[in-house]
Scaffold this motif. Sequence first.
Motif, PDB file in Angstrom:
ATOM      1  N   ASN A  88       0.864  -1.185   0.000  1.00 47.13           N
ATOM      2  CA  ASN A  88       0.000   0.000   0.000  1.00 47.13           C
ATOM      3  C   ASN A  88       0.894   1.226   0.000  1.00 47.13           C
ATOM      4  OD1 ASN A  88      -2.216  -1.781   0.330  1.00 47.13           O
ATOM      5  ND2 ASN A  88      -1.945  -1.730   2.548  1.00 47.13           N
ATOM      6  N   SER A  90       1.427   5.594  -0.837  1.00 50.74           N
ATOM      7  CA  SER A  90       0.747   6.879  -0.947  1.00 50.74           C
ATOM      8  C   SER A  90       1.761   7.967  -1.279  1.00 50.74           C
ATOM      9  CB  SER A  90       0.012   7.224   0.350  1.00 50.74           C
ATOM     10  OG  SER A  90       0.902   7.456   1.409  1.00 50.74           O
ATOM     11  N   SER A 104       0.047  10.815 -10.556  1.00 49.95           N
ATOM     12  CA  SER A 104      -0.585   9.700 -11.255  1.00 49.95           C
ATOM     13  C   SER A 104       0.248   8.435 -11.060  1.00 49.95           C
ATOM     14  CB  SER A 104      -0.726  10.002 -12.743  1.00 49.95           C
ATOM     15  OG  SER A 104       0.539  10.228 -13.344  1.00 49.95           O
ATOM     16  N   PHE A 105      -0.436   7.311 -10.873  1.00 51.01           N
ATOM     17  CA  PHE A 105       0.212   6.001 -10.774  1.00 51.01           C
ATOM     18  C   PHE A 105       0.049   5.256 -12.095  1.00 51.01           C
ATOM     19  CE2 PHE A 105      -0.120   6.790  -6.238  1.00 51.01           C
ATOM     20  CZ  PHE A 105       1.006   6.161  -5.716  1.00 51.01           C
ATOM     21  N   LEU A 123      -3.287  -3.602 -11.044  1.00 55.23           N
ATOM     22  CA  LEU A 123      -4.096  -2.731 -10.188  1.00 55.23           C
ATOM     23  C   LEU A 123      -5.270  -2.185 -10.993  1.00 55.23           C
ATOM     24  CD1 LEU A 123      -4.383  -1.097  -7.472  1.00 55.23           C
ATOM     25  CD2 LEU A 123      -3.104   0.715  -8.625  1.00 55.23           C
ATOM     26  N   SER A 125      -8.995   0.253 -10.983  1.00 54.23           N
ATOM     27  CA  SER A 125      -9.370   1.583 -10.512  1.00 54.23           C
ATOM     28  C   SER A 125      -9.891   1.572  -9.085  1.00 54.23           C
ATOM     29  CB  SER A 125     -10.422   2.198 -11.443  1.00 54.23           C
ATOM     30  OG  SER A 125     -11.583   1.365 -11.522  1.00 54.23           O
ATOM     31  N   GLU A 128      -7.326   2.394  -6.276  1.00 50.18           N
ATOM     32  CA  GLU A 128      -6.665   3.696  -6.277  1.00 50.18           C
ATOM     33  C   GLU A 128      -7.580   4.721  -5.622  1.00 50.18           C
ATOM     34  OE1 GLU A 128      -4.450   6.623  -9.531  1.00 50.18           O
ATOM     35  OE2 GLU A 128      -4.865   4.523  -9.998  1.00 50.18           O
ATOM     36  N   ASP A 130      -7.966   8.868  -3.833  1.00 55.65           N
ATOM     37  CA  ASP A 130      -7.477  10.240  -3.791  1.00 55.65           C
ATOM     38  C   ASP A 130      -8.215  10.965  -2.675  1.00 55.65           C
ATOM     39  OD1 ASP A 130      -6.199  12.565  -4.352  1.00 55.65           O
ATOM     40  OD2 ASP A 130      -6.856  12.730  -6.426  1.00 55.65           O
ATOM     41  N   LYS A 140      -2.548  10.799  -2.867  1.00 53.63           N
ATOM     42  CA  LYS A 140      -2.970   9.751  -3.799  1.00 53.63           C
ATOM     43  C   LYS A 140      -2.466   8.416  -3.260  1.00 53.63           C
ATOM     44  CE  LYS A 140      -4.571  10.480  -7.435  1.00 53.63           C
ATOM     45  NZ  LYS A 140      -4.112  10.417  -8.831  1.00 53.63           N
ATOM     46  N   LYS A 141      -3.375   7.427  -3.178  1.00 51.34           N
ATOM     47  CA  LYS A 141      -3.027   6.139  -2.580  1.00 51.34           C
ATOM     48  C   LYS A 141      -3.353   4.990  -3.526  1.00 51.34           C
ATOM     49  CE  LYS A 141      -4.166   7.595   2.168  1.00 51.34           C
ATOM     50  NZ  LYS A 141      -4.976   7.259   3.365  1.00 51.34           N
ATOM     51  N   ILE A 142      -2.596   3.906  -3.374  1.00 48.21           N
ATOM     52  CA  ILE A 142      -2.921   2.659  -4.067  1.00 48.21           C
ATOM     53  C   ILE A 142      -2.824   1.500  -3.088  1.00 48.21           C
ATOM     54  CG2 ILE A 142      -2.215   3.428  -6.368  1.00 48.21           C
ATOM     55  CD1 ILE A 142       0.390   1.814  -5.960  1.00 48.21           C
ATOM     56  N   TYR A 157       5.062   6.103 -10.256  1.00 46.50           N
ATOM     57  CA  TYR A 157       4.224   7.285 -10.089  1.00 46.50           C
ATOM     58  C   TYR A 157       4.963   8.509 -10.612  1.00 46.50           C
ATOM     59  CZ  TYR A 157       6.808   8.372  -5.737  1.00 46.50           C
ATOM     60  OH  TYR A 157       7.773   8.663  -4.810  1.00 46.50           O
TER      61      TYR A 157
END
Length: 418
Positions: A88, A90, A104-105, A123, A125, A128, A130, A140-142, A157
């Motif tokens: 995870n 960010s 942007s990732f 990954l 949508s 992801e 924001d 911004k996180k994934i 990113y």
Amino acid sequence: MKTKNLILFLFLFLFFFNANAQEFKLGKVSIAELEQKVHPKDTAAVAAILFKKGETRFEYSQGKGFEMVTKVKIRVKIYKKEGYDWANQSVQYYLGNDLKESVSFSDAITFNLVGGKIEKTKLKSDGEFDEKTDKYWGRKKIAMPNVKEGSVVEFEYAIRSARIGELKEWFFQTSIPVDHSEFITYIPEYFVYNPNQKGFVVPKVTVVKNQKTISIMSKERTGFTTSKTTYSEDKIDYSETQTTYLAENLPAMKEEAFVNNIDNYTSSVSHELAMTNFPNSPTELYSTDWESVAKKIYYNDDFGPELNKTVYFEDDLKAIVTGLAKQDEIILAVLNYVKSTVKWNEYNGYSCNDGVKKAYKDKTGNVAEINLMLAAMLRTAGLKANPVLVSTRANGISIFPNRGAFNYVIAAVETVQV
């Protein structure tokens, strides 16, 4: 015969070297990386960064001028369940005024070894996110999918920013081992930055010069009854300094009992803008001192002017201090009133988000709104009170004078000893 043997030896050596050298490119995960059960130099590690490569370039457009574009590619190996958090990620970005940043990732994939074959999970949508953390900052996180013990995750990113005052700090070390960390800056001759390194692991630094060109388009209209538009292109050549910072086999930075912020000792490099020198323009100096930093913060609309707003609390303040004569009694009464009336919304910082007046009305505010309000009340009550900028332990120690060196503000009052 000896020549043939030498050629054969060199061929086999190069083949062996290329076959075993780690590929520092996204999408090139090997079976050996997926089969690895523990880190070879830290068997207790829950995860490890196999490589982290970043670069910051300056891109020019006629409408915006120079903008910084930072791209980072990371590959992480997960050894244990305790390392799942490393899947995870960010990235914080700036939202304020006309210097907004964008993040942007891309190329975010989880790799697993299933039945001896590499399985890829991209990954989607829904992984992801924001979020807006306050008026000035977003994140911004994934959350990488299908993560297991033994997985390898990788992603890229990009951050586009017009905030050229300082480059994003690059950390070579972190709380898990780092096998390869590389950061490259491409800086046009018009900008001069002071690099500042900290930590006990010193990266290898190499510098080369590149020649670059900017194309500027212009148009001109001629004629009266029948107008004609002609276009022309001008080219400007300039020098670019390419600096590469490289570090390998970095140990994990472990929290120590008597170390208040491990980041102060973690190997990193930051860059402060010292001056700009554009063609046909005077040199402009940016390196400053702490007094200048304090003045910039104080005269910002979200700081100093908030101290002058008093109408919203004056009636309440009169009721609080009526009948109190001693300064200690007044200080305590005002402090307790603010503490019981306005609750902290868990946001730090020295800038007001919604302003002291709204925070007082809504009975909730950030650190700046509460403490600037407190300072203003103490002043109105006849005391000599001022805001004091401070840095929390989590914010670390700043190497050079800059506004980011502070992330908190308190109210201080000078008392007269009787």
